[in-house]
Scaffold this motif. Structure first.
Motif, PDB file in Angstrom:
ATOM      1  N   GLN A  96       6.242  -8.540  -9.857  1.00  0.00           N
ATOM      2  CA  GLN A  96       5.020  -7.737  -9.827  1.00  0.00           C
ATOM      3  C   GLN A  96       5.126  -6.664  -8.733  1.00  0.00           C
ATOM      4  O   GLN A  96       4.735  -5.516  -8.930  1.00  0.00           O
ATOM      5  CB  GLN A  96       3.817  -8.652  -9.565  1.00  0.00           C
ATOM      6  N   ILE A  97       5.677  -7.035  -7.595  1.00  0.00           N
ATOM      7  CA  ILE A  97       5.861  -6.060  -6.519  1.00  0.00           C
ATOM      8  C   ILE A  97       6.921  -5.035  -6.921  1.00  0.00           C
ATOM      9  O   ILE A  97       6.744  -3.837  -6.706  1.00  0.00           O
ATOM     10  CB  ILE A  97       6.199  -6.756  -5.187  1.00  0.00           C
ATOM     11  N   LEU A  98       7.985  -5.486  -7.563  1.00  0.00           N
ATOM     12  CA  LEU A  98       9.007  -4.553  -8.048  1.00  0.00           C
ATOM     13  C   LEU A  98       8.400  -3.557  -9.036  1.00  0.00           C
ATOM     14  O   LEU A  98       8.798  -2.393  -9.087  1.00  0.00           O
ATOM     15  CB  LEU A  98      10.164  -5.318  -8.684  1.00  0.00           C
ATOM     16  N   SER A  99       7.412  -4.002  -9.797  1.00  0.00           N
ATOM     17  CA  SER A  99       6.779  -3.116 -10.783  1.00  0.00           C
ATOM     18  C   SER A  99       6.067  -1.930 -10.138  1.00  0.00           C
ATOM     19  O   SER A  99       5.752  -0.953 -10.818  1.00  0.00           O
ATOM     20  CB  SER A  99       5.796  -3.898 -11.663  1.00  0.00           C
ATOM     21  N   THR A 107       0.840  -1.202   0.000  1.00  0.00           N
ATOM     22  CA  THR A 107       0.000   0.000   0.000  1.00  0.00           C
ATOM     23  C   THR A 107       0.878   1.257   0.000  1.00  0.00           C
ATOM     24  O   THR A 107       0.574   2.226  -0.700  1.00  0.00           O
ATOM     25  CB  THR A 107      -0.947  -0.003   1.219  1.00  0.00           C
ATOM     26  N   ILE A 108       1.965   1.211   0.757  1.00  0.00           N
ATOM     27  CA  ILE A 108       2.896   2.341   0.759  1.00  0.00           C
ATOM     28  C   ILE A 108       3.471   2.558  -0.640  1.00  0.00           C
ATOM     29  O   ILE A 108       3.540   3.687  -1.133  1.00  0.00           O
ATOM     30  CB  ILE A 108       4.014   2.123   1.809  1.00  0.00           C
ATOM     31  N   LEU A 109       3.863   1.470  -1.304  1.00  0.00           N
ATOM     32  CA  LEU A 109       4.384   1.590  -2.676  1.00  0.00           C
ATOM     33  C   LEU A 109       3.330   2.113  -3.642  1.00  0.00           C
ATOM     34  O   LEU A 109       3.623   2.953  -4.490  1.00  0.00           O
ATOM     35  CB  LEU A 109       4.903   0.241  -3.168  1.00  0.00           C
ATOM     36  N   LEU A 110       2.123   1.585  -3.535  1.00  0.00           N
ATOM     37  CA  LEU A 110       1.052   2.023  -4.441  1.00  0.00           C
ATOM     38  C   LEU A 110       0.725   3.501  -4.282  1.00  0.00           C
ATOM     39  O   LEU A 110       0.381   4.179  -5.256  1.00  0.00           O
ATOM     40  CB  LEU A 110      -0.215   1.199  -4.203  1.00  0.00           C
ATOM     41  N   THR A 111       0.817   3.995  -3.067  1.00  0.00           N
ATOM     42  CA  THR A 111       0.456   5.393  -2.808  1.00  0.00           C
ATOM     43  C   THR A 111       1.659   6.335  -2.876  1.00  0.00           C
ATOM     44  O   THR A 111       1.520   7.526  -2.610  1.00  0.00           O
ATOM     45  CB  THR A 111      -0.230   5.533  -1.435  1.00  0.00           C
ATOM     46  N   CYS A 112       2.794   5.836  -3.250  1.00  0.00           N
ATOM     47  CA  CYS A 112       4.020   6.627  -3.350  1.00  0.00           C
ATOM     48  C   CYS A 112       3.830   7.938  -4.110  1.00  0.00           C
ATOM     49  O   CYS A 112       4.318   8.976  -3.677  1.00  0.00           O
ATOM     50  CB  CYS A 112       5.103   5.767  -3.983  1.00  0.00           C
ATOM     51  N   PHE A 146       7.395   0.017  -7.946  1.00  0.00           N
ATOM     52  CA  PHE A 146       8.354   1.087  -7.717  1.00  0.00           C
ATOM     53  C   PHE A 146       8.303   2.079  -8.875  1.00  0.00           C
ATOM     54  O   PHE A 146       8.112   1.690 -10.029  1.00  0.00           O
ATOM     55  CB  PHE A 146       9.777   0.534  -7.582  1.00  0.00           C
ATOM     56  N   PRO A 147       8.480   3.352  -8.573  1.00  0.00           N
ATOM     57  CA  PRO A 147       8.484   4.346  -9.650  1.00  0.00           C
ATOM     58  C   PRO A 147       9.770   4.264 -10.474  1.00  0.00           C
ATOM     59  O   PRO A 147      10.783   3.760 -10.001  1.00  0.00           O
ATOM     60  CB  PRO A 147       8.389   5.681  -8.909  1.00  0.00           C
ATOM     61  N   GLY A 148       9.687   4.717 -11.696  1.00  0.00           N
ATOM     62  CA  GLY A 148      10.869   4.826 -12.540  1.00  0.00           C
ATOM     63  C   GLY A 148      11.266   3.546 -13.245  1.00  0.00           C
ATOM     64  O   GLY A 148      10.463   2.630 -13.432  1.00  0.00           O
ATOM     65  N   ALA A 149      12.562   3.504 -13.602  1.00  0.00           N
ATOM     66  CA  ALA A 149      13.097   2.405 -14.408  1.00  0.00           C
ATOM     67  C   ALA A 149      12.954   1.053 -13.712  1.00  0.00           C
ATOM     68  O   ALA A 149      12.666   0.047 -14.365  1.00  0.00           O
ATOM     69  CB  ALA A 149      14.561   2.675 -14.740  1.00  0.00           C
ATOM     70  N   SER A 157       5.605   8.820 -10.903  1.00  0.00           N
ATOM     71  CA  SER A 157       4.153   8.642 -10.813  1.00  0.00           C
ATOM     72  C   SER A 157       3.727   7.224 -10.491  1.00  0.00           C
ATOM     73  O   SER A 157       2.586   6.987 -10.116  1.00  0.00           O
ATOM     74  CB  SER A 157       3.496   9.097 -12.109  1.00  0.00           C
ATOM     75  N   GLY A 158       4.598   6.246 -10.673  1.00  0.00           N
ATOM     76  CA  GLY A 158       4.247   4.860 -10.366  1.00  0.00           C
ATOM     77  C   GLY A 158       3.121   4.344 -11.245  1.00  0.00           C
ATOM     78  O   GLY A 158       2.736   4.963 -12.242  1.00  0.00           O
ATOM     79  N   ILE A 159       2.574   3.225 -10.863  1.00  0.00           N
ATOM     80  CA  ILE A 159       1.528   2.569 -11.661  1.00  0.00           C
ATOM     81  C   ILE A 159       0.260   3.414 -11.728  1.00  0.00           C
ATOM     82  O   ILE A 159      -0.404   3.469 -12.770  1.00  0.00           O
ATOM     83  CB  ILE A 159       1.237   1.139 -11.162  1.00  0.00           C
ATOM     84  N   LEU A 160      -0.071   4.092 -10.640  1.00  0.00           N
ATOM     85  CA  LEU A 160      -1.262   4.943 -10.653  1.00  0.00           C
ATOM     86  C   LEU A 160      -1.120   6.066 -11.671  1.00  0.00           C
ATOM     87  O   LEU A 160      -2.063   6.401 -12.384  1.00  0.00           O
ATOM     88  CB  LEU A 160      -1.540   5.512  -9.255  1.00  0.00           C
TER      89      LEU A 160
END
Length: 177
Positions: free
Chosen positions: A128-131, A14-19, A133-136, A28-31
């Motif tokens: 999938q969890i690594l995905s 959740t922390i990663l998703l809301t980064c 993270f924002p960026g490259a 911007s991450g996945i969102l």
């Protein structure tokens, strides 16, 4: 211990998703990626993705259902937890484990095949969890996750064919229809 792992993992995911909300300077991450598509494009991309996930879950469901009931370590319907966001990112590891232990207990697929199937499954879960993270790192993680997921799905189809081909014939009980 399982509950602690699931809760802790879900909080971290959740922390990663809301980064993007609390650290926009990281990316911007996945969102952000979904949002960049605009309303119709982002919605279509999410719907197509969830449709593909549903087909994958159906394959896992059918695989668990084809395993002898006494060998199953989880109910076939449990694979649908893959839709419980953000919990699913952690639960996916447990789903792969449950199917792998069930396959091993059933003993129809070879143990070597089951080990490879499990490794691919854990691999796509991790990437999938690594995905997230924002960026490259996120882009690379997502690309690898998709490739591993596709390979895992192909192996799942192979296992399902093996299980279906080797199911014992049901013999009618005399005097019953």
């Amino acid at each position: 211990m399982r509950v602690v792992a699931k809760v802790t993992g879900t909080v971290l995911v959740t922390i990663l998703l809301t980064c993007p909300l609390w650290a926009p300077h990281w990316g911007s991450g996945i969102l952000g990626e979904v949002g960049a598509q605009g309303m119709p494009g982002g919605l279509i991309a999410v719907a197509v993705f969830f449709g593909i996930v549903a087909l994958y879950c159906r394959a896992l469901h059918r695989t668990l259902a084809a395993i002898r009931p006494e060998a199953r370590t989880a109910a076939p319907a449990s694979v649908w937890w893959m839709f419980a966001i953000p919990y699913n990112f952690v639960e996916d590891f447990f789903i792969v484990r449950a199917v792998a232990t069930s396959l091993a207990a059933d003993a129809r697929p070879t143990s070597r095949f089951v080990r490879w199937w499990a490794r691919l499954g854990y691999g796509w879960c991790a990437f999938q969890i690594l995905s997230l993270f924002p960026g490259a790192a996120g882009y690379a993680g997502g690309a690898v996750a998709i490739l591993l997921w596709a390979a895992h799905w192909i192996m799942t189809a192979r296992i399902l064919r093996t299980l279906s081909a080797r199911q014992p014939a049901v013999r009618p009980v005399p005097g019953h229809r």
